[in-house]
Design a protein around this motif. Structure first.
Motif, short mmCIF file in Angstrom:
data_model
loop_
_atom_site.label_atom_id
_atom_site.label_comp_id
_atom_site.label_asym_id
_atom_site.label_seq_id
_atom_site.Cartn_x
_atom_site.Cartn_y
_atom_site.Cartn_z
N LEU A 96 45.79 32.25 34.59
CA LEU A 96 47.10 32.58 35.17
C LEU A 96 47.39 34.07 35.25
O LEU A 96 48.12 34.51 36.15
N PHE A 97 46.85 34.87 34.32
CA PHE A 97 47.31 36.25 34.22
C PHE A 97 46.24 37.33 34.36
O PHE A 97 46.58 38.50 34.50
N LEU A 98 44.97 36.98 34.28
CA LEU A 98 43.91 37.99 34.37
C LEU A 98 43.12 37.80 35.67
O LEU A 98 42.16 37.04 35.71
N GLN A 99 43.55 38.48 36.71
CA GLN A 99 42.95 38.30 38.03
C GLN A 99 41.48 38.72 38.07
O GLN A 99 40.73 38.23 38.91
N GLU A 100 41.07 39.62 37.17
CA GLU A 100 39.68 40.08 37.18
C GLU A 100 38.71 39.04 36.63
O GLU A 100 37.50 39.18 36.77
N VAL A 101 39.23 37.98 36.02
CA VAL A 101 38.38 36.92 35.49
C VAL A 101 38.42 35.74 36.46
O VAL A 101 39.48 35.14 36.65
N PRO A 102 37.28 35.42 37.10
CA PRO A 102 37.27 34.26 37.99
C PRO A 102 37.63 32.98 37.22
O PRO A 102 37.22 32.81 36.07
N ASP A 103 38.39 32.12 37.85
CA ASP A 103 38.81 30.88 37.20
C ASP A 103 37.61 30.08 36.70
O ASP A 103 37.63 29.53 35.60
N SER A 104 36.55 30.03 37.50
CA SER A 104 35.37 29.26 37.12
C SER A 104 34.73 29.81 35.84
O SER A 104 34.22 29.05 35.02
N VAL A 105 34.77 31.11 35.67
CA VAL A 105 34.22 31.73 34.45
C VAL A 105 35.09 31.36 33.25
O VAL A 105 34.58 30.98 32.19
N ALA A 106 36.40 31.47 33.41
CA ALA A 106 37.31 31.12 32.31
C ALA A 106 37.11 29.67 31.89
O ALA A 106 37.06 29.36 30.69
N ILE A 107 36.97 28.78 32.86
CA ILE A 107 36.78 27.36 32.56
C ILE A 107 35.44 27.13 31.88
O ILE A 107 35.36 26.44 30.85
N ASN A 108 34.37 27.70 32.42
CA ASN A 108 33.04 27.51 31.83
C ASN A 108 32.98 28.02 30.39
O ASN A 108 32.44 27.36 29.50
N GLU A 109 33.52 29.20 30.17
CA GLU A 109 33.52 29.77 28.82
C GLU A 109 34.33 28.90 27.86
O GLU A 109 33.96 28.72 26.70
N ALA A 110 35.44 28.37 28.34
CA ALA A 110 36.28 27.50 27.49
C ALA A 110 35.54 26.21 27.15
O ALA A 110 35.60 25.75 26.00
#
Length: 155
Positions: A96-110
């Motif tokens: 929601l707040f860090l545009q420099e992090v692709p959503d797919s990366v955030a999800i995969n890392e989580a």
């Protein structure tokens, strides 16, 4: 001895643990930063990233938790395993707040953190909630230009 470079993945794991501690202590006060981030080395690459994630959770906790609650089926925040909740909060901050992090990366890392720290069903559960959060964000972004265009033509 040369210090090992701290990568974003390591920083995420650190912050997941910090979020877990904050939840256990019920301490989401931005002024408590030194209690949780004191072990970070200010010379390391990811310190600013960790501090930003810390501030985001403290300042946007209601919005983050609402996004999680809106997309979790049959689970309230209070019933979620604390490790899963920490992972979800971290990834929702990024989505929601860090545009420099692709959503797919955030999800995969989580999902990887959920595999490592969560229960058997945690990765699937985390992936489902975060996928829904990312889809809602994408739908809102697509709707925004259409709404702007409609307002312009009406004027």
């Amino acid at each position: 001895m040369k210090k090992q470079k701290v990568f974003r993945t390591d920083a995420r794991e650190t912050m997941m643990k910090v979020y877990y501690q904050m939840d256990l202590m019920n301490d989401f006060d931005v002024d408590s930063r030194s209690n949780y981030l004191r072990d970070l080395d200010p010379e390391e690459d990811q310190t600013a990233y960790c501090e930003e994630l810390y501030s985001l959770l403290c300042n946007k906790k209601e919005e983050i938790d609402r996004a999680i609650t809106d997309h979790s089926r049959k689970w309230s925040i209070s019933r979620m395993p604390k490790t899963d909740l920490a992972v979800l909060r971290l990834a929702v901050c990024e989505i929601l707040f860090l545009q420099e992090v692709p959503d797919s990366v955030a999800i995969n890392e989580a999902v990887e953190l959920a595999k490592r720290y969560g229960e058997e069903n945690s990765p699937k559960y985390v992936n489902g909630i975060l996928g829904a959060v990312a889809r809602e964000k994408a739908a809102a972004a697509e709707a925004a230009p259409a709404e702007d265009a409609a307002e312009t033509t009406e004027a």
